[in-house]
Each structure stands twice: as structure tokens, then as C-alpha cells.
Design a protein around this motif. Structure first.
Motif, PDB file in Angstrom:
ATOM      1  N   LEU A 192       0.851  -1.191   0.000  1.00 42.38           N
ATOM      2  CA  LEU A 192       0.000   0.000   0.000  1.00 42.38           C
ATOM      3  C   LEU A 192       0.888   1.244   0.000  1.00 42.38           C
ATOM      4  N   PRO A 193       1.303   1.716  -1.180  1.00 40.00           N
ATOM      5  CA  PRO A 193       2.263   2.826  -1.245  1.00 40.00           C
ATOM      6  C   PRO A 193       1.628   4.199  -1.053  1.00 40.00           C
ATOM      7  N   PHE A 194       1.647   4.657   0.208  1.00 36.02           N
ATOM      8  CA  PHE A 194       1.202   6.013   0.514  1.00 36.02           C
ATOM      9  C   PHE A 194       2.390   6.923   0.795  1.00 36.02           C
ATOM     10  N   GLY A 195       3.572   6.522   0.344  1.00 36.02           N
ATOM     11  CA  GLY A 195       4.736   7.393   0.423  1.00 36.02           C
ATOM     12  C   GLY A 195       4.572   8.557  -0.541  1.00 36.02           C
ATOM     13  N   PRO A 196       5.438   9.565  -0.452  1.00 42.56           N
ATOM     14  CA  PRO A 196       5.223  10.827  -1.182  1.00 42.56           C
ATOM     15  C   PRO A 196       5.354  10.748  -2.700  1.00 42.56           C
ATOM     16  N   GLU A 197       5.882   9.650  -3.241  1.00 46.38           N
ATOM     17  CA  GLU A 197       6.118   9.617  -4.684  1.00 46.38           C
ATOM     18  C   GLU A 197       4.834   9.755  -5.489  1.00 46.38           C
ATOM     19  N   GLU A 198       3.815   8.986  -5.140  1.00 41.02           N
ATOM     20  CA  GLU A 198       2.571   9.022  -5.933  1.00 41.02           C
ATOM     21  C   GLU A 198       1.358   8.752  -5.047  1.00 41.02           C
ATOM     22  N   THR A 199       1.349   9.378  -3.878  1.00 38.72           N
ATOM     23  CA  THR A 199       0.243   9.196  -2.935  1.00 38.72           C
ATOM     24  C   THR A 199      -1.094   9.556  -3.556  1.00 38.72           C
ATOM     25  N   LYS A 237      -8.319   0.044   9.602  1.00 36.87           N
ATOM     26  CA  LYS A 237      -8.779  -0.985  10.536  1.00 36.87           C
ATOM     27  C   LYS A 237      -8.553  -2.401  10.023  1.00 36.87           C
ATOM     28  N   ASP A 238      -8.820  -2.638   8.733  1.00 29.83           N
ATOM     29  CA  ASP A 238      -8.844  -4.014   8.231  1.00 29.83           C
ATOM     30  C   ASP A 238      -7.605  -4.433   7.463  1.00 29.83           C
ATOM     31  N   LEU A 239      -6.802  -3.489   7.015  1.00 28.19           N
ATOM     32  CA  LEU A 239      -5.627  -3.861   6.222  1.00 28.19           C
ATOM     33  C   LEU A 239      -4.328  -3.471   6.925  1.00 28.19           C
ATOM     34  N   VAL A 240      -4.223  -2.209   7.320  1.00 28.83           N
ATOM     35  CA  VAL A 240      -2.983  -1.754   7.958  1.00 28.83           C
ATOM     36  C   VAL A 240      -2.904  -2.233   9.401  1.00 28.83           C
ATOM     37  N   GLY A 241      -3.988  -2.107  10.131  1.00 30.15           N
ATOM     38  CA  GLY A 241      -4.017  -2.490  11.539  1.00 30.15           C
ATOM     39  C   GLY A 241      -3.568  -3.917  11.808  1.00 30.15           C
ATOM     40  N   PRO A 242      -4.065  -4.894  11.066  1.00 31.39           N
ATOM     41  CA  PRO A 242      -3.650  -6.286  11.281  1.00 31.39           C
ATOM     42  C   PRO A 242      -2.266  -6.634  10.720  1.00 31.39           C
ATOM     43  N   GLY A 243      -1.552  -5.634  10.225  1.00 32.12           N
ATOM     44  CA  GLY A 243      -0.205  -5.885   9.712  1.00 32.12           C
ATOM     45  C   GLY A 243      -0.168  -6.554   8.352  1.00 32.12           C
ATOM     46  N   ALA A 250       2.967   4.955   4.825  1.00 23.52           N
ATOM     47  CA  ALA A 250       3.471   6.310   4.605  1.00 23.52           C
ATOM     48  C   ALA A 250       4.939   6.319   4.207  1.00 23.52           C
ATOM     49  N   LYS A 251       5.639   5.226   4.466  1.00 19.17           N
ATOM     50  CA  LYS A 251       7.062   5.148   4.145  1.00 19.17           C
ATOM     51  C   LYS A 251       7.339   4.335   2.879  1.00 19.17           C
ATOM     52  N   VAL A 397      -3.870   6.441   7.507  1.00 13.88           N
ATOM     53  CA  VAL A 397      -4.103   5.002   7.679  1.00 13.88           C
ATOM     54  C   VAL A 397      -3.084   4.365   8.611  1.00 13.88           C
ATOM     55  N   GLY A 398      -2.196   5.162   9.203  1.00  8.64           N
ATOM     56  CA  GLY A 398      -1.197   4.640  10.122  1.00  8.64           C
ATOM     57  C   GLY A 398      -1.785   4.233  11.453  1.00  8.64           C
ATOM     58  N   ALA A 399      -0.932   3.733  12.332  1.00 13.66           N
ATOM     59  CA  ALA A 399      -1.378   3.208  13.624  1.00 13.66           C
ATOM     60  C   ALA A 399      -2.172   4.237  14.421  1.00 13.66           C
ATOM     61  N   ASN A 400      -1.727   5.483  14.397  1.00 12.78           N
ATOM     62  CA  ASN A 400      -2.413   6.546  15.135  1.00 12.78           C
ATOM     63  C   ASN A 400      -3.201   7.464  14.208  1.00 12.78           C
ATOM     64  N   GLY A 401      -3.531   6.952  13.043  1.00 12.72           N
ATOM     65  CA  GLY A 401      -4.184   7.760  12.030  1.00 12.72           C
ATOM     66  C   GLY A 401      -5.619   8.123  12.350  1.00 12.72           C
TER      67      GLY A 401
END
Length: 422
Positions: A192-199, A237-243, A250-251, A397-401
Motif C-alpha cells: 500500500l504505497p502512501f509514500g510521497p512519490e505518488e500518494t 482498521k482491516d488492512l494496515v491495523g492487522p499488519g 506512509a514510508k 491510515v497509520g497506527a495513530n491515524g
């Protein structure tokens, strides 16, 4: 955003391209003219850099047009827009720039209109949806250069090893499949590429999948719509949260995600046609399907067009037109599309690609172009909104998002920028 529909069959235009080899290549004083072009790099390494394409094309052009030289400088997508912005601000605008946006330059009166440059057959040959997407105040300033749509890519070997028999069609299936891949030790079950290149691209794909968009049918920003909030809350909740993404989205930049897929470390990700060539070069057996949605296949996918623009500052209107007529010949359009796995931006090129089995793997991407949604690139506020999305969306979408809060912040920025531009 206005949905732009395309009927390739109905637009049966062909290019009757004729190049003038007359003295239009000479400057006002009879001397030679050197055109400066800043272009983006579509390659993923030095060996297939776009510089090679441009070097070959300009050599052929200069042989046919001895009065015109073309100097092309290629920059990465991370740098090219900023490079052109800096040149324009310093009063050193290039003659042409192949970049990601055009409306702000058009609004400032810095660009030639397409009809001031191109011969009638060449301008008429642009895919209608793309030509319309290049309009500002109903005049075309952005000339589409490279186009693509998006599909979900999946690694067939990893799927088989995880006991997954069919690619997902719903978000619930995406999460369930990602969990199975994780259990088998896959590093990135879903990249899930939410880094700055093409967010801004990954964001739009998920908005569309969830029934949302950046704008509504009349062009008003709808970034914090209930559909978009629901989409990014699900991701958190369903994709990032469960790892299931294998790290902090974001990175993760788009190209890094593609590289990881080509290395066999990714189970699924959203991708465009150039990923096919990269994956094949590494021996990855993959499949592609339409983007999944909450209850079934998404109603639409993202379409992207990059823009060729021509600046007035240096006054080389005739020479630029002669060069761009050459650039958009069917042969050159097909050479570029074939080299980088992109979709032709002309009707003649699209028809040729659909008729050629050599491009069979691109046909599914090309057929999606008719219902694809594009960035609101006709809005002068879009460059700032895009930058804001790149800066903030990964945190949603991060842990504290806080998806609703981030989307609301971006919406406020968009509203202010839109009002300032009116």
C-alpha cells in the motif's frame, strides 16, 4: 469530477500527418533554433531511461528538419514538476515540458493552446477523453503524452502457495487473502504505497473503489465525503491495523512497491501497465484483475494522463508545432507506448494496439480507459491539493491515524485553494 467517456470505435479518426520541411525551422534571423524540452523518466533504471527514447526521436527529427535542434533533459517523476516550476519562476521557461499538470500555467497565460501548435489531423487524433481532460476553460492546453489505467496485480505463485484459488473481487476477500499470504510468510501481503512519490494516485484508486472521488460531477472537491471517510477507515482498521501491508504505508513509495513485487515479496498491489514489463524481467508470474470494491468489482478505475505543454516565453511557436506533429505521429506514439507499457494517447494508436496481438496484455488496461476517472487536472488548485495529499494522506491510515480528520484538513486546503483561484 466530470466522468469522461470514450468510445474508441466511434472516434474513427486517423492521422494524415504531413510534416513541413520548409524554412519554418529557422529563427527570425534565419539562424537555427534550439528547442528546450524537459521530460519525465518512465524507465525504472538507467538502461531503459526515457532519455534513450528522446535521443533516438530527436536524432530522426533533426535529420528531417535541419533548421531545428531539440535539447531534451530527462528528470525523475519526483523532480520533474519542481524543476519546471523553478525554471518558470526564474524566467527561464523551457519551450516544452512533459509533466503532471498544466492548468496553473494555462491560467497564468504562459502556454500555447494546442490548436496554435498542432496540425488539424494531429490534434483531432487525440483520444477524446484525454483531449477533454487537457482543457482549461474549454481550450486544450495540456496535450496528453502517456496514459494508463490501473488494475490489481497479484503474484500467482504466492497465491497458490497460500491456497488462494481466485483473485479477490471484494475488500473482504482482499483482507482474507492478505491474511493467508501473511501466514505463509509473505513480506508484503498487500503493498500500500502512501509514500510521497505518488500518494495522490493510490488515494484516488481507493476513493474510486469505495464509490468516492476527489470531486463531484460539477467539479467541487468532495475529499472528505462519507464514502471516502469510510474507505480509509476500512484501510486503517482491516488492512494496515492487522499488519497486512508489511510496514508503514506512509514510508512506502510506488516504485519501491513495484520493485518489491518484481522481487517476489508482494502478494497484491494496485499497478499500471509498466509493472508488467518489470515483473516479467524478474520472472514473476502474475495476473491482473479489475480493482475490488466493498461488495464487488469497483465501478471505475483511475486513468492517468501526463501532459506535454508548450511555453510562450521563447516564442518558438512554429518550431514547437513542427516538432510536436512529429512526436505524435502514429509510429512514434506506438514506439513510446510499446517501450514503456503505456496506452496510446491517440485514437489511431489505440486502434492499432487493440488490433495487434503483440499488445494483448495491454488490451484489458486499454478497454478500461473508456470509464476511467482522471485527476481534476483542469483545476488550478490541483497542484497544491496533490502536494497536500502527498504530505498528509499516509498518516491517515497509520497506527495513530485519523482518516476523517486528515481528509477534512485536505478538504479545507482544497476549498481555500479553489476559492483563491476563482
Amino acid at each position: 469530477m466530470q466522468r469522461r467517456y470514450l468510445s474508441l470505435a466511434a472516434a474513427g479518426l486517423t492521422t494524415a500527418l504531413t510534416l513541413s520541411l520548409s524554412a519554418c525551422g529557422s529563427g527570425a534571423d534565419g539562424g537555427d533554433v534550439t528547442l528546450k524540452l524537459i521530460a519525465a523518466d518512465y524507465g525504472d533504471n538507467a538502461a531503459n531511461s526515457s532519455q534513450h527514447y528522446w535521443d533516438k526521436l530527436t536524432k530522426e527529427f533533426e535529420k528531417k528538419n535541419p533548421g531545428i535542434k531539440v535539447d531534451v533533459s530527462v528528470y525523475s517523476w519526483k523532480d520533474v514538476d519542481k524543476k519546471v516550476e523553478d525554471l518558470v519562476k526564474s524566467g527561464k521557461a523551457p519551450d516544452m515540458a512533459q509533466i503532471g499538470a498544466y492548468a496553473d500555467y494555462a491560467a497564468a497565460g504562459k502556454l500555447y493552446r494546442a490548436r496554435d501548435l498542432l496540425s488539424i489531423p494531429v490534434q483531432a487524433d487525440f483520444v477524446p477523453a484525454l483531449a477533454e481532460a487537457g482543457e482549461y476553460n474549454r481550450e486544450q492546453y495540456g496535450m496528453p503524452f502517456g496514459a494508463s489505467t490501473r488494475r490489481l496485480f497479484y503474484n500467482k505463485k504466492l497465491f497458490a502457495e497460500a491456497g488462494i484459488t481466485d483473485p479477490p473481487e471484494t475488500w473482504a476477500q482482499v483482507a482474507a487473502d492478505a491474511a493467508k499470504l501473511k501466514a505463509k510468510g509473505v513480506k508484503m501481503p498487500y503493498a500500500l504505497p502512501f509514500g510521497p512519490e505518488e500518494t495522490q494516485a493510490e488515494t484516488l484508486m481507493w476513493m474510486l473503489s469505495g464509490g468516492g472521488d476527489y470531486t463531484d460531477s460539477i467539479g467541487k472537491y468532495t475529499i472528505d465525503s462519507k464514502e471516502n471517510v469510510k474507505t480509509f477507515e476500512w484501510l486503517k482498521k482491516d488492512l494496515v491495523g492487522p499488519g497486512l501491508t508489511g510496514g508503514d504505508p506512509a514510508k512506502l513509495n510506488r516504485q519501491d512497491a513495484f520493485n518489491a513485487f518484481a522481487a517476489g515479496d508482494v502478494g497484491m498491489l494496485n499497478g499500471h501497465p509498466t509493472l508488467m514489463k518489470q515483473a516479467e524481467a524478474k520472472g514473476i508470474e502474475y495476473g491482473t484483475v479489475e480493482l475490488p470494491g466493498p461488495t464487488g468489482k469497483a465501478k471505475s478505475t483511475m486513468g492517468v494522463a501526463d501532459w506535454m505543454t508548450a511555453f510562450k516565453q521563447n516564442g518558438h511557436q512554429k518550431q514547437i508545432g513542427t516538432f510536436l506533429d512529429f512526436v505524435y505521429s502514429e509510429k512514434n506514439v506506438m514506439d513510446f507506448s510499446g517501450e514503456y507499457g503505456l496506452l496510446p494517447v491517440t485514437t489511431s494508436g489505440s486502434q492499432a494496439m487493440l488490433a495487434d496481438s503483440k499488445y494483448a496484455k495491454l488490451h484489458s488496461f486499454l478497454r478500461q480507459l473508456g470509464t476511467a476517472e482522471f485527476y481534476p487536472a483542469d483545476k488550478t488548485s490541483w497542484p497544491l491539493v496533490s502536494k497536500t495529499v502527498k504530505a498528509k494522506m499516509g498518516t491517515a491510515v497509520g497506527a495513530n491515524g485519523n482518516p476523517a480528520g486528515v481528509l477534512s484538513d485536505i478538504q479545507n486546503t482544497a476549498n481555500e485553494a479553489d476559492s483563491a483561484g476563482q
